[in-house]
Design a protein around this motif. Structure first.
Motif, PDB file in Angstrom:
ATOM      1  N   ARG A 193       0.787  -1.540  -0.161  1.00 31.32           N
ATOM      2  CA  ARG A 193      -0.007   0.087  -0.006  1.00 31.32           C
ATOM      3  C   ARG A 193       0.916   1.355   0.080  1.00 31.32           C
ATOM      4  O   ARG A 193       0.501   2.498  -0.116  1.00 31.32           O
ATOM      5  CB  ARG A 193      -1.034   0.118   1.193  1.00 31.32           C
ATOM      6  CG  ARG A 193      -1.892  -0.888   1.215  1.00 31.32           C
ATOM      7  CD  ARG A 193      -2.966  -0.987   2.380  1.00 31.32           C
ATOM      8  NE  ARG A 193      -2.275  -0.616   3.809  1.00 31.32           N
ATOM      9  CZ  ARG A 193      -1.889  -1.693   4.536  1.00 31.32           C
ATOM     10  NH1 ARG A 193      -1.967  -2.994   4.298  1.00 31.32           N
ATOM     11  NH2 ARG A 193      -1.239  -1.437   5.762  1.00 31.32           N
ATOM     12  N   HIS A 194       2.143   1.196   0.085  1.00 33.04           N
ATOM     13  CA  HIS A 194       3.067   2.301   0.444  1.00 33.04           C
ATOM     14  C   HIS A 194       3.962   2.572  -0.834  1.00 33.04           C
ATOM     15  O   HIS A 194       4.826   1.753  -1.134  1.00 33.04           O
ATOM     16  CB  HIS A 194       3.844   2.054   1.689  1.00 33.04           C
ATOM     17  CG  HIS A 194       2.777   1.755   2.982  1.00 33.04           C
ATOM     18  ND1 HIS A 194       2.075   2.707   3.553  1.00 33.04           N
ATOM     19  CD2 HIS A 194       2.829   0.813   3.566  1.00 33.04           C
ATOM     20  CE1 HIS A 194       1.554   2.249   4.469  1.00 33.04           C
ATOM     21  NE2 HIS A 194       1.939   1.006   4.546  1.00 33.04           N
ATOM     22  N   PRO A 195       4.093   3.623  -1.385  1.00 34.15           N
ATOM     23  CA  PRO A 195       4.909   4.181  -2.479  1.00 34.15           C
ATOM     24  C   PRO A 195       6.156   4.141  -1.996  1.00 34.15           C
ATOM     25  O   PRO A 195       7.207   3.841  -2.825  1.00 34.15           O
ATOM     26  CB  PRO A 195       4.324   5.570  -2.869  1.00 34.15           C
ATOM     27  CG  PRO A 195       3.525   6.158  -1.684  1.00 34.15           C
ATOM     28  CD  PRO A 195       3.124   4.869  -0.852  1.00 34.15           C
ATOM     29  N   GLY A 196       6.691   4.252  -0.759  1.00 36.78           N
ATOM     30  CA  GLY A 196       8.072   4.358  -0.550  1.00 36.78           C
ATOM     31  C   GLY A 196       8.529   2.845  -0.398  1.00 36.78           C
ATOM     32  O   GLY A 196       9.642   2.397  -0.832  1.00 36.78           O
ATOM     33  N   VAL A 197       7.661   1.851  -0.166  1.00 31.12           N
ATOM     34  CA  VAL A 197       8.112   0.487  -0.001  1.00 31.12           C
ATOM     35  C   VAL A 197       8.123   0.207  -1.664  1.00 31.12           C
ATOM     36  O   VAL A 197       9.261  -0.605  -1.967  1.00 31.12           O
ATOM     37  CB  VAL A 197       7.076  -0.496   0.502  1.00 31.12           C
ATOM     38  CG1 VAL A 197       7.548  -2.043   0.268  1.00 31.12           C
ATOM     39  CG2 VAL A 197       7.030  -0.199   2.219  1.00 31.12           C
ATOM     40  N   ARG A 198       7.497   0.330  -2.465  1.00 27.98           N
ATOM     41  CA  ARG A 198       7.778   0.126  -3.972  1.00 27.98           C
ATOM     42  C   ARG A 198       8.936   0.845  -4.251  1.00 27.98           C
ATOM     43  O   ARG A 198       9.971   0.147  -4.989  1.00 27.98           O
ATOM     44  CB  ARG A 198       6.538   0.802  -4.603  1.00 27.98           C
ATOM     45  CG  ARG A 198       6.856   0.500  -6.181  1.00 27.98           C
ATOM     46  CD  ARG A 198       5.657   1.139  -7.124  1.00 27.98           C
ATOM     47  NE  ARG A 198       6.017   1.001  -8.423  1.00 27.98           N
ATOM     48  CZ  ARG A 198       5.187   0.636  -9.418  1.00 27.98           C
ATOM     49  NH1 ARG A 198       3.978   0.542  -9.006  1.00 27.98           N
ATOM     50  NH2 ARG A 198       5.559   0.299 -10.776  1.00 27.98           N
ATOM     51  N   ALA A 199       9.425   1.866  -3.825  1.00 27.99           N
ATOM     52  CA  ALA A 199      10.382   2.758  -4.407  1.00 27.99           C
ATOM     53  C   ALA A 199      11.690   1.748  -3.825  1.00 27.99           C
ATOM     54  O   ALA A 199      12.704   1.650  -4.655  1.00 27.99           O
ATOM     55  CB  ALA A 199      10.676   3.984  -3.654  1.00 27.99           C
ATOM     56  N   TYR A 200      11.843   1.328  -2.744  1.00 24.35           N
ATOM     57  CA  TYR A 200      12.827   0.443  -2.387  1.00 24.35           C
ATOM     58  C   TYR A 200      12.864  -0.941  -2.971  1.00 24.35           C
ATOM     59  O   TYR A 200      14.028  -1.261  -3.191  1.00 24.35           O
ATOM     60  CB  TYR A 200      12.622   0.284  -0.691  1.00 24.35           C
ATOM     61  CG  TYR A 200      13.583   1.083   0.102  1.00 24.35           C
ATOM     62  CD1 TYR A 200      13.083   2.262   0.552  1.00 24.35           C
ATOM     63  CD2 TYR A 200      14.789   0.409   0.909  1.00 24.35           C
ATOM     64  CE1 TYR A 200      13.954   2.884   1.514  1.00 24.35           C
ATOM     65  CE2 TYR A 200      15.351   1.134   1.363  1.00 24.35           C
ATOM     66  CZ  TYR A 200      15.403   2.494   1.773  1.00 24.35           C
ATOM     67  OH  TYR A 200      16.058   3.088   2.681  1.00 24.35           O
ATOM     68  N   LEU A 201      11.700  -1.552  -3.199  1.00 21.89           N
ATOM     69  CA  LEU A 201      11.708  -2.656  -3.873  1.00 21.89           C
ATOM     70  C   LEU A 201      12.162  -2.814  -5.370  1.00 21.89           C
ATOM     71  O   LEU A 201      13.047  -3.438  -5.695  1.00 21.89           O
ATOM     72  CB  LEU A 201      10.299  -3.384  -4.200  1.00 21.89           C
ATOM     73  CG  LEU A 201       9.766  -3.941  -2.741  1.00 21.89           C
ATOM     74  CD1 LEU A 201       8.249  -4.051  -2.952  1.00 21.89           C
ATOM     75  CD2 LEU A 201      10.332  -5.121  -2.363  1.00 21.89           C
ATOM     76  N   GLU A 202      11.917  -1.348  -6.107  1.00 20.53           N
ATOM     77  CA  GLU A 202      12.367  -1.336  -7.300  1.00 20.53           C
ATOM     78  C   GLU A 202      13.825  -0.898  -7.352  1.00 20.53           C
ATOM     79  O   GLU A 202      14.930  -1.215  -8.474  1.00 20.53           O
ATOM     80  CB  GLU A 202      11.838  -0.001  -7.999  1.00 20.53           C
ATOM     81  CG  GLU A 202      10.305  -0.358  -8.333  1.00 20.53           C
ATOM     82  CD  GLU A 202       9.432   0.835  -8.861  1.00 20.53           C
ATOM     83  OE1 GLU A 202       8.663   0.438 -10.041  1.00 20.53           O
ATOM     84  OE2 GLU A 202       9.700   1.821  -8.556  1.00 20.53           O
ATOM     85  N   ALA A 203      14.683  -0.165  -6.058  1.00 19.67           N
ATOM     86  CA  ALA A 203      15.756   0.079  -6.248  1.00 19.67           C
ATOM     87  C   ALA A 203      16.790  -0.629  -5.589  1.00 19.67           C
ATOM     88  O   ALA A 203      17.913  -1.041  -6.173  1.00 19.67           O
ATOM     89  CB  ALA A 203      16.067   1.685  -5.403  1.00 19.67           C
ATOM     90  N   TYR A 204      16.391  -1.584  -4.775  1.00 23.22           N
ATOM     91  CA  TYR A 204      17.147  -2.374  -3.978  1.00 23.22           C
ATOM     92  C   TYR A 204      16.819  -4.095  -4.179  1.00 23.22           C
ATOM     93  O   TYR A 204      17.263  -4.783  -3.667  1.00 23.22           O
ATOM     94  CB  TYR A 204      17.489  -2.242  -2.392  1.00 23.22           C
ATOM     95  CG  TYR A 204      17.815  -0.741  -2.242  1.00 23.22           C
ATOM     96  CD1 TYR A 204      19.280  -0.380  -2.388  1.00 23.22           C
ATOM     97  CD2 TYR A 204      16.991   0.226  -1.895  1.00 23.22           C
ATOM     98  CE1 TYR A 204      19.849   0.798  -2.346  1.00 23.22           C
ATOM     99  CE2 TYR A 204      17.357   1.584  -1.525  1.00 23.22           C
ATOM    100  CZ  TYR A 204      18.804   1.715  -1.936  1.00 23.22           C
ATOM    101  OH  TYR A 204      19.167   3.014  -1.482  1.00 23.22           O
ATOM    102  N   GLY A 205      15.760  -4.090  -4.807  1.00 27.62           N
ATOM    103  CA  GLY A 205      15.461  -5.932  -5.178  1.00 27.62           C
ATOM    104  C   GLY A 205      16.035  -6.243  -6.252  1.00 27.62           C
ATOM    105  O   GLY A 205      16.005  -6.084  -7.417  1.00 27.62           O
ATOM    106  N   GLY A 206      17.238  -6.892  -6.118  1.00 24.36           N
ATOM    107  CA  GLY A 206      18.296  -7.301  -7.008  1.00 24.36           C
ATOM    108  C   GLY A 206      17.807  -7.835  -8.025  1.00 24.36           C
ATOM    109  O   GLY A 206      17.704  -7.602  -9.282  1.00 24.36           O
TER     110      GLY A 206
END
Length: 405
Positions: A249-262
């Motif tokens: 539900r959170h845009p910040g979590v999505r940003a982390y997944l996109e940036a750091y989800g190898g």
């Protein structure tokens, strides 16, 4: 090598036809191609052979070609990728969705992207290998808890918070555990997580699409759509394709997944053909046809479980597309696996270390296109193979039934 020479190595079969309710397959240790009933494929709603799913894949091939051309970070996405993200979000009532090229990558990527070295992970001891591997890569602070036990979760979280009031805690479970076909109390788990400022991740690889109202899985069954912190899933069980996702539900979590989800950043995206396949499968899952296919699947499942029980075999867990048949003794299960194949039945043997030392089993996987008659026939073939294996392993003068688990 010894198992291969004894023809009790049931793994790495190669199919020579589409994975339908019956199929042709060649065992790794035998050159002969066998034909038989197929209860070994993950295609729970039989969508891999659905005409509209195949046509959607062909249309994507004509429009986009065969290759995504890059990772999601580097122009590997497409307009239909974005559409799929939106449609998954609508189904699960989560606004933000990140796609991965495999379900394993989605699980590993979610854990390693969001957990820092000083954070904690609390894992159900039977959680998927991808989640376990991600946890080991992310932090040393790992606590394994008794399977689907909310009291054990509360004790673990209380113990962690007694010594660490500030670092994050990720709690990991599954909507449907595929080795046991059972499910946790998600509402109770989410409440306990909030009480101790922990984040709950639910892996819905095996129940999303195939169970629950509108295919929303165990989360939907519990009325928890939009309330789970993180939802992770795979397309390979019900949606006729490789690939996976993480929803939040959170845009910040999505940003982390996109940036750091190898696996998201450093692997090529799902191909346009895969995206189109999943989109059409999801459309069917959410439709009246999807309801009908889930009803047909459960009819087959109940028939199969009932027929196995009549044959004296034990099915674990609750009714789902996964039907675990407990054998127990590993040697018995291995010998029976050869007999199963000889009789023209494809069923997956699961043994240590995937399950406990004396908890070997066949993990049968039903499809909506199976018929009740095929389910009954499969149960009879499996039971006959187990009986023969018991007789072969029984010491002289010992009743065959004493050799069972």
């Amino acid at each position: 090598m010894a198992r291969r020479e004894a023809h009790v190595w049931p793994y790495a079969r190669a199919v020579t036809s589409a994975p339908g309710t019956t199929t042709h397959a060649e065992a790794e240790t035998q050159s002969a191609i066998r034909y038989g009933l197929n209860f070994a494929t993950q295609d729970y709603l039989s969508l891999a052979s659905h005409p509209s799913v195949q046509e959607a894949a062909m249309e994507a091939l004509r429009r986009y070609g065969v290759h995504s051309g890059g990772s999601a970070a580097l122009q590997g996405r497409s307009d239909i990728s974005r559409a799929l993200e939106t449609e998954i979000g609508e189904t699960l009532n989560t606004e933000h969705v990140v796609l991965f090229s495999s379900g394993w990558g989605a699980a590993f990527g979610a854990v390693t992207a969001l957990v820092r070295p000083d954070d904690h992970i609390v894992l159900d001891r039977l959680a998927h290998n991808s989640l376990q591997t991600g946890a080991n890569a992310a932090t040393r602070n790992i606590t394994h808890i008794e399977h689907i036990n909310v009291d054990a979760l509360r004790r673990a979280l209380a113990g962690i918070r007694a010594g660490d009031a500030s670092n994050g805690i990720l709690v990991v479970t599954e909507g449907l555990f595929s080795m046991d076909s059972d499910s946790p109390d998600l509402r109770a788990m989410q409440a306990v997580c909030h009480e101790y400022q922990a984040t709950l991740l639910v892996d819905v690889a095996h129940d999303f699409g195939s169970l629950g109202p509108g295919g929303t899985g165990h989360i939907g069954r519990e009325g928890m759509l939009g309330e789970i912190d993180l939802v992770m899933g795979a397309f390979s069980k019900t949606f006729a394709s490789n690939g996976g996702f993480v929803a939040t539900r959170h845009p910040g979590v999505r940003a982390y997944l996109e940036a750091y989800g190898g696996p998201h950043t450093f692997s090529n995206s799902m191909s346009p053909i895969q995206i189109a396949t999943v989109r059409e499968a999801l459309r069917i899952v959410r439709s009246e046809e999807g309801d009908a296919r889930r009803a047909s699947l459960m009819s087959v499942v109940h028939t199969l479980r009932g027929a196995l029980a009549e044959q004296g075999l034990t099915c674990l867990g609750d009714p789902s597309a996964v039907v675990p048949v407990l054998i127990g003794q590993t040697s018995l299960a291995r010998v029976a696996s050869a007999g199963v194949l000889e009789r023209g039945l494809f069923a997956n043997l699961v043994e240590f270390p995937a399950v406990g030392v004396r908890a070997a089993r066949f993990r049968m996987q039903a499809m909506s296109d199976h018929t009740p008659q095929q389910a009954r026939e499969a149960a009879a073939l499996l039971a006959d193979a187990v009986r023969e294996a018991r007789e072969r392993l029984a010491p002289p003068g010992t009743a065959a039934r004493q050799v069972a688990a």
